[in-house]
Design a protein around this motif. Structure first.
Motif, short mmCIF file in Angstrom:
data_model
loop_
_atom_site.label_atom_id
_atom_site.label_comp_id
_atom_site.label_asym_id
_atom_site.label_seq_id
_atom_site.Cartn_x
_atom_site.Cartn_y
_atom_site.Cartn_z
N SER A 45 0.05 9.69 -2.19
CA SER A 45 0.65 10.98 -3.45
C SER A 45 2.43 10.58 -3.55
O SER A 45 1.80 10.60 -4.84
CB SER A 45 0.96 12.27 -2.12
OG SER A 45 1.92 11.97 -1.54
N GLN A 50 1.00 4.87 -3.90
CA GLN A 50 0.04 3.92 -5.24
C GLN A 50 -0.42 2.27 -5.14
O GLN A 50 -0.93 2.08 -5.53
CB GLN A 50 0.04 5.14 -6.03
CG GLN A 50 -0.50 6.67 -5.94
CD GLN A 50 -0.47 7.40 -7.26
OE1 GLN A 50 0.40 7.15 -8.27
NE2 GLN A 50 0.13 9.04 -6.69
N ASP A 76 1.12 9.04 5.30
CA ASP A 76 1.11 10.21 5.50
C ASP A 76 -0.72 11.20 6.85
O ASP A 76 -1.88 10.59 6.00
CB ASP A 76 0.42 10.89 4.10
CG ASP A 76 0.18 11.72 3.50
OD1 ASP A 76 0.66 12.99 4.10
OD2 ASP A 76 0.50 12.32 2.09
N ALA A 79 -2.47 13.35 4.91
CA ALA A 79 -3.26 12.96 3.66
C ALA A 79 -4.79 12.32 4.71
O ALA A 79 -5.67 12.48 4.29
CB ALA A 79 -2.88 11.90 2.87
#
Length: 108
Positions: A45, A50, A76, A79
Motif C-alpha cells: 500500500s 509498490q 505489512d 495485507a
C-alpha cells in the motif's frame, strides 16, 4: 516447484537492488528459485513498497528465476492476512505470475 538449485536469501527489507542483484546472480549460476527467508519488504500500500514489488516482478521476468518469500517482522501483516484469508487451504499463495508467498509452516 521442481528445481535442482535453490538459493536462500534473507532480510532484503524492500531493497530493490539487493533482490535484483540476487536474482541476476541466481540466473547466472543455474539457480531456478530464490526463497527469501523473512523481512522481504512486502508493503503493497505504500509507494515505495509498490516500486519494490514492481522491480521484483520485472527482475523475475528478466531472469526467469522464481521468487518465493516468507514473512518476517518487517512486512505489512494486515495485507498478508487479508491475502491469506482468501486462500485458507493453501500454504503457498501465488500473488501474481512472479511472486509467491509461503505461509508460516508451508510445505511444498
Amino acid at each position: 516447484m521442481t528445481t535442482s538449485n535453490v538459493m536462500l536469501l534473507g532480510d532484503s527489507h524492500g531493497n530493490r537492488g539487493f533482490v535484483i542483484g540476487a536474482l541476476k546472480w541466481a540466473a547466472a549460476h543455474d539457480v531456478s528459485a530464490v526463497i527469501q527467508l523473512g523481512d522481504f519488504g512486502y508493503w503493497p500500500s505504500s509507494q515505495g513498497g509498490q516500486m519494490f514489488l514492481k522491480a521484483c516482478r520485472l527482475a523475475v521476468r528478466e531472469t526467469q528465476v522464481s521468487l518465493y518469500f516468507l514473512d518476517g517482522n518487517h512486512e505489512d501483516h494486515d495485507a498478508l492476512d487479508t491475502m491469506s484469508a482468501r486462500f485458507p487451504d493453501q500454504d503457498v499463495i501465488q500473488f501474481n505470475a512472479e511472486l509467491w508467498f509461503l505461509k508460516r509452516g508451508a510445505r511444498f
